[in-house]
Design an enzyme around this catalytic site. Sequence first.
Site, PDB file in Angstrom:
ATOM      1  N   CYS A   1       2.780  14.470   4.697  1.00 28.13           N
ATOM      2  CA  CYS A   1       2.132  14.757   5.886  1.00 28.13           C
ATOM      3  C   CYS A   1       1.836  13.614   6.928  1.00 28.13           C
ATOM      4  O   CYS A   1       2.282  12.557   6.222  1.00 28.13           O
ATOM      5  CB  CYS A   1       0.743  15.453   5.760  1.00 28.13           C
ATOM      6  SG  CYS A   1       0.681  17.078   4.858  1.00 28.13           S
TER       7      CYS A   1
ATOM      8  N   CYS B   1       7.161   6.624  -9.470  1.00 28.24           N
ATOM      9  CA  CYS B   1       8.362   7.067  -9.460  1.00 28.24           C
ATOM     10  C   CYS B   1       9.546   6.394 -10.006  1.00 28.24           C
ATOM     11  O   CYS B   1      10.602   6.797 -10.377  1.00 28.24           O
ATOM     12  CB  CYS B   1       8.631   7.713  -8.252  1.00 28.24           C
ATOM     13  SG  CYS B   1       8.927   6.316  -6.922  1.00 28.24           S
TER      14      CYS B   1
END
Length: 519
Positions: free
Chosen positions: A17, A508
């Site tokens: 977002c 990640c």
Amino acid sequence: MLSAIDDKCEDKIFDECGVVGCVSKSGAPFEVASSIALGLIGLQHRGQESSGIVTSGYPSEKSFLQRKGMGLVSGIFNTEHLEKLKGVAGIGHNRYSTKGKSELMNCQPFVVNMQYGPMAVAHNGELVNKYSLRKEILNRGVGLSTSSDSELITQILCLPCESEKSTIDIPERIKGLMKRSPTSYSLVVLYGEVVYAARDPYGNRPLCIGEIQSLPTTLNYTNGDTSMKRETEGWVVSSESCIFQSLGAVFVCDVKPGEVVRIDQHGYKSMGSVIIRPDNSKYSAFCIFEYIYFSRVDTVYQGNTVYNARRNSGIMLAIEWPVQADFVSTVPESATPAAIGFSRQTGIPYEDVLAKNIYIGRTFIKPTQKLRKLAVEQKFGVIRDNVMNRRIVLVDDSIVRGNTMQSIIKMLRRGGAAEIHVRIASPPVKNPCFMGINIPDPNELLANHTSLSEIPAYLGADSVKYLSLHGLLKAVQGPAFEHGIAGKDLNEEESLNARNGVGHCTACLTGNYPTKLEW
């Protein structure tokens, strides 16, 4: 039924977002809703599924006006809509769903009516302990109508805190959220004619404040001063500073990790001490992918532009993995600064080999198997005169599944490329993210199931090399990089973080998460 082409055609990872908040200065001739809409357009890259704006202050401070819809900002708001969204303060949101479904009921900002009046909330991120928080809320007899973390946050902010007696204390309620959930969120909260801006204690998602100024009027020649006179018209808070210029605003500061800032018609103010990270960690955990891919290149983080960080990544990549070639090129557009850095460091000239169709976007056409296979060809075209019989260094910011790079290499081979050496300006993506980034299942990640030695054959390249984590962390150091850190032997992440007291989340890439996860 028409639907978007499967995300597997888009071999990138997406941020969830973007948020904007805006307050006009008392008496200033300033359109809050229009400024929020312009800000959301500037943050469109952070979310394209839905958008919404809520304003307050018309006809009274307890009155909220709102409009939300599915799609791009330009398709949801026009002049007529924005004129109806009157008010002196407001917040806005662009959404790209990760966990919550892509449907109108999940559009933000969320508005809730409390005992003390309405409140609106918009957030960027994903709660790492959402399941226990949902259980807490449901056990209190409160129903949840959506799958969005933002509704959950809104309901938590409805819970009273100990400091409240006869009035509501929004800053303390936000700090209560921070004590319940350590990460990941940046928030804008609208209550009355006040916007509250907050970041989680780890500072995982970005948030900054700007001052909106009037257009320059007269020159002041007193004592040789030729500066233009500008008046403060309001304040803006945003996920990225890149929107400030389009609003006539100047950067003021980043919201600190664990900090709550109050913004009203008289200015902005930090609301007391910051919330300390639960593990007393020395460093924050700012998402490293904001530098690698998500953010616009003109955004500034910790005094360093995203452009410089990406260019420096290319410089480090060239230092670590040089190669003989005729020219350096890029997969447009996020990797272009890294390719320029690689070219500058090696002295190999830069040339474009791919032309990007900027209008293809996420096209809403029937996703047949043939169109899936042609998705890359729909997005890129080969510039054959720059490819034929050439040895090419092709720089990209990251590889997720590998299907896009594989298709591009096939296109360049058909265009006559003699050699293709792929250089990736970040380490291999091997692990899922639980903090607001849409990373596929680990089994879909190329580097998770394929050894680095096998990747060139899989992609069809002559060589494939990734930037080291050490090199990436050096690259994002900003001014310190420019003053020679690139040439020093700093082997520990701790040493790099110590340069400016800012840590980065690299989960990640490394599998090392900044806090305990519920998953």
